[in-house]
Scaffold this motif. Structure first.
Motif, mmCIF file in Angstrom:
data_model
loop_
_atom_site.group_PDB
_atom_site.id
_atom_site.type_symbol
_atom_site.label_atom_id
_atom_site.label_comp_id
_atom_site.label_asym_id
_atom_site.label_seq_id
_atom_site.Cartn_x
_atom_site.Cartn_y
_atom_site.Cartn_z
ATOM 1 N N VAL A 24 18.007 -46.559 -16.058
ATOM 2 C CA VAL A 24 16.615 -46.377 -15.636
ATOM 3 C C VAL A 24 16.214 -44.901 -15.702
ATOM 4 C CG1 VAL A 24 15.053 -46.556 -13.666
ATOM 5 C CG2 VAL A 24 16.580 -48.431 -14.210
ATOM 6 N N VAL A 25 17.091 -44.030 -15.243
ATOM 7 C CA VAL A 25 16.786 -42.602 -15.191
ATOM 8 C C VAL A 25 16.818 -41.987 -16.584
ATOM 9 C CG1 VAL A 25 17.674 -40.407 -14.339
ATOM 10 C CG2 VAL A 25 17.551 -42.351 -12.828
ATOM 11 N N PRO B 75 29.370 -34.593 -7.858
ATOM 12 C CA PRO B 75 29.620 -35.856 -8.568
ATOM 13 C C PRO B 75 28.357 -36.419 -9.224
ATOM 14 C CG PRO B 75 29.839 -36.152 -6.196
ATOM 15 C CD PRO B 75 29.625 -34.705 -6.434
ATOM 16 N N THR B 76 28.523 -36.957 -10.423
ATOM 17 C CA THR B 76 27.415 -37.514 -11.188
ATOM 18 C C THR B 76 27.517 -39.033 -11.241
ATOM 19 O OG1 THR B 76 28.642 -37.302 -13.242
ATOM 20 C CG2 THR B 76 27.242 -35.445 -12.614
ATOM 21 N N LEU B 77 26.542 -39.655 -11.878
ATOM 22 C CA LEU B 77 26.527 -41.113 -12.005
ATOM 23 C C LEU B 77 27.706 -41.622 -12.824
ATOM 24 C CD1 LEU B 77 22.732 -41.680 -12.572
ATOM 25 C CD2 LEU B 77 24.056 -42.485 -10.635
ATOM 26 N N SER B 78 28.101 -40.903 -13.858
ATOM 27 C CA SER B 78 29.240 -41.356 -14.663
ATOM 28 C C SER B 78 30.538 -41.257 -13.876
ATOM 29 C CB SER B 78 29.337 -40.552 -15.952
ATOM 30 O OG SER B 78 29.529 -39.188 -15.675
ATOM 31 N N VAL C 246 14.100 -38.366 -8.103
ATOM 32 C CA VAL C 246 13.718 -39.300 -9.160
ATOM 33 C C VAL C 246 13.382 -40.677 -8.596
ATOM 34 C CG1 VAL C 246 14.542 -40.474 -11.222
ATOM 35 C CG2 VAL C 246 15.060 -38.071 -10.873
ATOM 36 N N LEU C 247 14.187 -41.158 -7.655
ATOM 37 C CA LEU C 247 13.986 -42.512 -7.122
ATOM 38 C C LEU C 247 12.819 -42.542 -6.153
ATOM 39 C CD1 LEU C 247 17.661 -43.637 -6.492
ATOM 40 C CD2 LEU C 247 16.217 -44.134 -8.441
ATOM 41 N N MET D 130 22.903 -37.896 -13.998
ATOM 42 C CA MET D 130 22.410 -36.960 -12.983
ATOM 43 C C MET D 130 23.381 -36.918 -11.816
ATOM 44 S SD MET D 130 18.474 -37.906 -12.556
ATOM 45 C CE MET D 130 17.329 -36.797 -13.263
ATOM 46 N N HIS D 131 23.351 -35.809 -11.079
ATOM 47 C CA HIS D 131 24.155 -35.790 -9.863
ATOM 48 C C HIS D 131 23.344 -36.341 -8.697
ATOM 49 C CE1 HIS D 131 22.227 -32.106 -8.469
ATOM 50 N NE2 HIS D 131 22.509 -31.542 -9.624
ATOM 51 N N VAL D 132 24.024 -36.571 -7.616
ATOM 52 C CA VAL D 132 23.462 -37.348 -6.514
ATOM 53 C C VAL D 132 22.245 -36.671 -5.877
ATOM 54 C CG1 VAL D 132 25.027 -36.402 -4.778
ATOM 55 C CG2 VAL D 132 24.096 -38.668 -4.456
#
Length: 113
Positions: free
Chosen positions: A52-53, A19-22, A65-66, A57-59
């Motif tokens: 921000v990214v 799963p991705t952010l969208s 990144v964070l 991206m996927h989880v």
């Protein structure tokens, strides 16, 4: 779903199933990011994280990144998508994106003429 120690090297077919952010934004989920070192946990909206990214991206890529806001480490981050029920949403504290600032930093060098 791959294991939490996933490093981003898998077959593209399997990568497309993560799963991705969208996907999380369309399903009404939140991004839960926590640091295992200093125990700081925050909830974000997926659309804010995507802003921000700079992309979808996927989880498991979000972990790289964070960065933790307390201790500043990346390797201790745990990121997951959370689905909350209606009774859990009342009084929930979410970190909301206000603005993104770009910092211009001049770099100088001495040059002899």
């Amino acid at each position: 779903m791959p294991a939490p120690n996933y490093r981003g090297r898998s077959h593209p077919y399997l990568e497309a199933k993560i799963p991705t952010l969208s996907h999380a934004d369309s399903m009404g989920q939140f991004v839960r990011a926590g640091c295992t070192r200093c125990k700081a946990i925050h909830l974000y909206r997926p659309a804010d994280i995507r802003t921000v990214v700079g992309g979808d991206m996927h989880v498991f890529r979000l972990r790289e990144v964070l960065r933790c806001e307390k201790c500043g480490r990346r390797d201790e981050m745990v990121v997951e998508f959370k689905t909350l029920m209606g009774n859990e949403i009342s009084g929930l504290v979410i970190r909301e994106l206000v603005e993104v600032r770009m910092v211009k930093k001049p770099i100088w060098r001495d040059r002899k003429l």
